[in-house]
Design a protein around this motif. Structure first.
Motif, PDB file in Angstrom:
ATOM      1  N   ARG A  22      11.500  -1.453  -8.304  1.00  0.00           N
ATOM      2  CA  ARG A  22      10.804  -1.677  -9.577  1.00  0.00           C
ATOM      3  C   ARG A  22      11.834  -1.627 -10.699  1.00  0.00           C
ATOM      4  NH1 ARG A  22       6.412   2.592 -10.922  1.00  0.00           N
ATOM      5  NH2 ARG A  22       4.975   1.220  -9.825  1.00  0.00           N
ATOM      6  N   ASP A  23      11.751  -2.607 -11.578  1.00  0.00           N
ATOM      7  CA  ASP A  23      12.623  -2.621 -12.758  1.00  0.00           C
ATOM      8  C   ASP A  23      11.860  -2.042 -13.937  1.00  0.00           C
ATOM      9  OD1 ASP A  23      14.728  -3.804 -11.396  1.00  0.00           O
ATOM     10  OD2 ASP A  23      14.038  -5.843 -11.848  1.00  0.00           O
ATOM     11  N   GLY A  24      12.265  -0.864 -14.339  1.00  0.00           N
ATOM     12  CA  GLY A  24      11.593  -0.210 -15.459  1.00  0.00           C
ATOM     13  C   GLY A  24      10.153   0.103 -15.123  1.00  0.00           C
ATOM     14  N   VAL A  51       0.505  -3.258   1.691  1.00  0.00           N
ATOM     15  CA  VAL A  51      -0.454  -3.667   0.664  1.00  0.00           C
ATOM     16  C   VAL A  51      -0.800  -2.461  -0.216  1.00  0.00           C
ATOM     17  CG1 VAL A  51      -2.788  -4.535   0.236  1.00  0.00           C
ATOM     18  CG2 VAL A  51      -1.396  -5.544   2.058  1.00  0.00           C
ATOM     19  N   ALA A  52      -1.066  -1.321   0.425  1.00  0.00           N
ATOM     20  CA  ALA A  52      -1.402  -0.117  -0.336  1.00  0.00           C
ATOM     21  C   ALA A  52      -0.249   0.297  -1.246  1.00  0.00           C
ATOM     22  CB  ALA A  52      -1.749   1.016   0.622  1.00  0.00           C
ATOM     23  N   LEU A  56      -0.330   0.753  -5.286  1.00  0.00           N
ATOM     24  CA  LEU A  56      -0.007   2.042  -5.897  1.00  0.00           C
ATOM     25  C   LEU A  56       1.177   1.944  -6.849  1.00  0.00           C
ATOM     26  CD1 LEU A  56      -0.455   4.344  -2.774  1.00  0.00           C
ATOM     27  CD2 LEU A  56      -1.851   4.389  -4.852  1.00  0.00           C
ATOM     28  N   ASN A  57       1.884   0.823  -6.787  1.00  0.00           N
ATOM     29  CA  ASN A  57       3.062   0.668  -7.636  1.00  0.00           C
ATOM     30  C   ASN A  57       2.909  -0.487  -8.622  1.00  0.00           C
ATOM     31  OD1 ASN A  57       5.566   2.519  -6.769  1.00  0.00           O
ATOM     32  ND2 ASN A  57       4.338   2.045  -4.946  1.00  0.00           N
ATOM     33  N   THR A  84      -6.232   3.798   2.191  1.00  0.00           N
ATOM     34  CA  THR A  84      -4.969   4.484   1.913  1.00  0.00           C
ATOM     35  C   THR A  84      -4.800   4.737   0.417  1.00  0.00           C
ATOM     36  OG1 THR A  84      -3.932   3.459   3.848  1.00  0.00           O
ATOM     37  CG2 THR A  84      -2.458   4.347   2.165  1.00  0.00           C
ATOM     38  N   VAL A  85      -5.116   3.728  -0.386  1.00  0.00           N
ATOM     39  CA  VAL A  85      -5.013   3.884  -1.839  1.00  0.00           C
ATOM     40  C   VAL A  85      -5.995   4.934  -2.337  1.00  0.00           C
ATOM     41  CG1 VAL A  85      -5.347   2.725  -4.053  1.00  0.00           C
ATOM     42  CG2 VAL A  85      -4.135   1.557  -2.203  1.00  0.00           C
TER      43      VAL A  85
END
Length: 690
Positions: A22-24, A51-52, A56-57, A84-85
């Motif tokens: 992840r960027d920032g 997928v989860a 989540l991100n 899962t989420v």
């Protein structure tokens, strides 16, 4: 509850599920990712957790495209990721009422997603939004309308029937090759009809366009046409941050091209599959798609899942060794998370009848050891291989269900032949009469009814069929031959009757069915089976009227909660698992199939098919190899069998992983004397004076 939703994943699964960065504060990004998931390594679990992880991100569920090969797979992965989420939210926030996000909106099969996109972009390709989708039967019927309109049904030489025409059309579309290539590689016996087939398919396409109808293949083809336009491809691709593809080894060229046009750079693309389980080449699946993935997407990451949660290490040792000898593959060394067990067995038997007896004994013995029937499976290369086994299961009252291919006794050509014998046995059997008479070109239900009425009036005298009026002139020779056959069969001795029927049936078989050769093999098996019976009536009764000994779907009618054995083709067994697996006919001709000889590409697919068979077993694996195979054509030479050849896949390294043995229903000593005969002489002697 652990706040880590991925705590149960092993290191490789976790790396695949969380791959990227992840960027920032932006959404999760990733380079193209290929996950090579060996058999039993938790592919579905890994993909669902990926997928989860994306959700989540910061990735919105409606910006994830999940492509699968079945609706069930799409639903299962969507549900697992949702759970899962939800569990992660609950653990992190401690709130029992925190719910999961909605299901992944864009999750489904290639065809379902294609239909959805085509309706959205219908104007761009000149379709009405209300276009209809033809199922395979409707598509074949529409093709047949054009086939007859062009007069091809009247060809002096055999023109392919509607279902075969549809097969040729479908393979050409999905493989994105020329018609000439399709005919040369898969339908060489129809190569002479190249120009006529091309005209037929052009007329078929015109009719579909006229009626605003698409067949299954069009759902992919028109999607491909859409994304050929870079603007439309970019527009569709912009709606998705991540594209995930399941079972990538089963994609055809058309599907792979669609993905490449949606994601030329591969950014956010994740594909999961196992090149060692690519076994659908006959459906135009192309293993090169997964093998060449790093070439198509430079900079792609390749991760391997090698921890197997299904089989014992001994079974995996055999499977690993088999695939290590493949000409080209992603080399994997599957490791058993469960530890060791017993070595797989390679058991030779005398012939196919002894194979059936051996399998039944082993199945019952395994059941006595506590392994229920439905935890056992017999896998086979071809549906007709189970004929003797099905009869033996019936005799021993072992219920079973059969998956893959037509059930032997339900196959049209087998029913045709048995109808002749049933009609000879009972001239009042109108069902059999109608089936037999309508095999003749030009005979319909009305004429068949007149024939039945004539037989009824003449007390079953087949000679009276000559008096039936209205037989077309061109049908007269076939009608006379049928009358002569039925008259001869009526009171003839049983030996030789089926041979007479098959000689009469051969021209009808060739005229009615385009793929006659494999059907002839079924009829040869039927002929061999007939030799085990003393009369026509007992043969028909055993096979047709007595369910426990019928070679049908079930050897009885088990209730939902009843125990039953599984019989399955290897193709139908993919994705399944059983405690104990028996593989029939593990010899050249079956593994690999005889039609693969001389074609390296087909031989490699046959190797992968054998690998799929081996990796279905959890605790016990048995490969059975008969010494002899019965061959009807050999009878005129005084020999009714040929000797089997050891499978070329059983190389010395593979054999070293197997426990080899021989089984016989009649154990004999070195001089050939029976060892299994027992008489209790002491008891008999005492009984004289008791």
């Amino acid at each position: 509850m652990s706040a880590d939703p991925f705590a149960k994943l092993n290191a490789a699964q976790r790396a695949a599920a969380t791959f990227g960065h992840r960027d920032g504060n932006g959404p999760w990004q990733s380079a193209p990712l290929l996950v090579i998931a060996g058999a039993g390594t938790g592919k579905t679990t890994t993909l669902a957790h990926r997928v989860a992880h994306l959700c989540l991100n910061g990735v919105s569920p409606d910006r994830i495209l999940l492509l699968t090969f079945t609706r069930l797979a799409a639903r299962e992965m969507s549900q697992r990721s949702q759970q899962t989420v939800a569990a992660a939210h609950k653990a992190q926030q401690g709130n029992e009422r925190i719910g999961a996000p909605s299901f992944i909106d864009w999750a489904g099969t290639f065809h379902a997603i294609g239909a959805r996109l085509l309706r959205h972009y219908h104007q761009a390709i000149g379709l009405e939004e209300s276009f209809s989708v033809l199922d395979r039967g409707d598509a074949a019927d529409m093709l047949d309308v054009e086939r007859q309109a062009l007069g091809y049904h009247k060809s002096r030489d055999r023109f392919p029937q509607k279902s075969t025409c549809l097969d040729i059309y479908s393979r050409t579309v999905n493989a994105q090759c020329s018609l000439e290539t399709t005919l040369a590689s898969s339908f060489p016996h129809f190569a002479q009809w190249h120009d006529e087939l091309k005209a037929l398919f052009a007329a078929y396409v015109d009719r579909k366009i006229q009626q605003q109808a698409l067949d299954y293949d069009d759902l992919l083809l028109y999607w491909y046409y859409l994304v050929e336009d870079q603007r439309i491809a970019a527009d569709i691709g912009s709606h998705f941050d991540h594209i995930l593809v399941d079972e990538y080894q089963d994609t055809n060229r058309l599907q792979a091209d669609i993905i490449r046009r949606l994601r030329p750079s591969g950014a956010g693309l994740t594909v999961v599959g196992d090149d060692a389980q690519s076994i659908y080449g006959f459906r135009a699946a192309d293993v090169e798609n997964i093998l060449d993935f790093p070439d198509h997407y430079p900079g792609a990451e390749v991760l391997k899942l090698e921890d197997n949660y299904r089989s014992t290490q001994e079974i995996l040792d055999t499977s690993n060794t088999l695939m290590s000898e493949a000409s080209r593959s992603y080399q994997k060394a599957l490791r058993a998370a469960r530890g060791g067990g017993h070595r797989p067995q390679l058991v030779t038997v005398e012939d196919e009848q002894e194979e059936a007896q051996y399998l039944c004994e082993q199945i019952l013995e395994r059941r006595e050891q506590g392994v229920r029937l439905w935890h056992q499976a017999v896998l086979f290369r071809n549906s007709r291989h189970t004929l003797r086994l099905e009869v033996e299961l019936g005799k021993r009252d072992i219920p079973y269900v059969k998956y893959g291919g037509l059930k032997f006794m339900e196959a049209a050509h087998v029913k045709d032949v048995l109808s002749v014998l049933n009609w000879a046995d009972n001239p009042r059997n109108a069902l059999a009469a109608f089936r037999v008479l309508q095999l003749l070109d030009g005979i319909g239900p009305a004429t068949a009814r007149k024939a039945c009425d004539q037989l009824e009036a003449q007390h079953g005298d087949f000679a009276s069929l000559s008096a039936v009026a209205g037989i077309p002139l061109g049908t007269r020779p076939a009608w006379t031959a049928t009358q002569a056959l039925m008259t001869a069969l009526r009171d003839a001795p049983w030996p030789g009757q089926l041979e007479q029927v098959l000689r009469w049936y051969q021209p009808h078989l060739e005229r009615r069915y385009d793929h006659a050769f494999p059907r002839e093999g079924d009829l040869e098996q039927l002929l061999q089976l007939a030799n085990d019976y003393s009369s026509r009536r007992s043969f028909l009764t055993e096979l047709t009227l007595d369910p426990p000994s019928a070679s049908g779907d079930l050897s009885g009618a088990p209730h939902i909660d009843e125990d039953y054995l599984v019989l399955s083709t290897v193709h139908s067994a993919k994705g399944q698992e059983w405690d104990t697996v028996y593989v029939q006919h593990f010899s050249d001709g079956s593994f690999p199939n005889e039609f693969a000889a001389g074609d390296d590409k087909k031989l490699e697919e046959e190797r992968r098919l054998a690998y799929v068979a081996l990796t279905r077993a959890k605790n016990k694996l048995v490969l059975v190899n008969p010494f002899k195979y019965f061959v009807v054509q050999q009878a005129k030479f005084g020999d009714r069998h040929v000797y089997g050849t050891k499978s070329r896949f059983l190389t010395d390294p593979v054999l070293a992983t197997l426990e080899q043995g021989h089984w016989s229903s009649q154990a004999r000593d070195a001089n050939g004397w029976r060892q299994d005969l027992r008489v209790d002489l002491k008891q008999r002697a005492r009984a004289m004076w008791s």
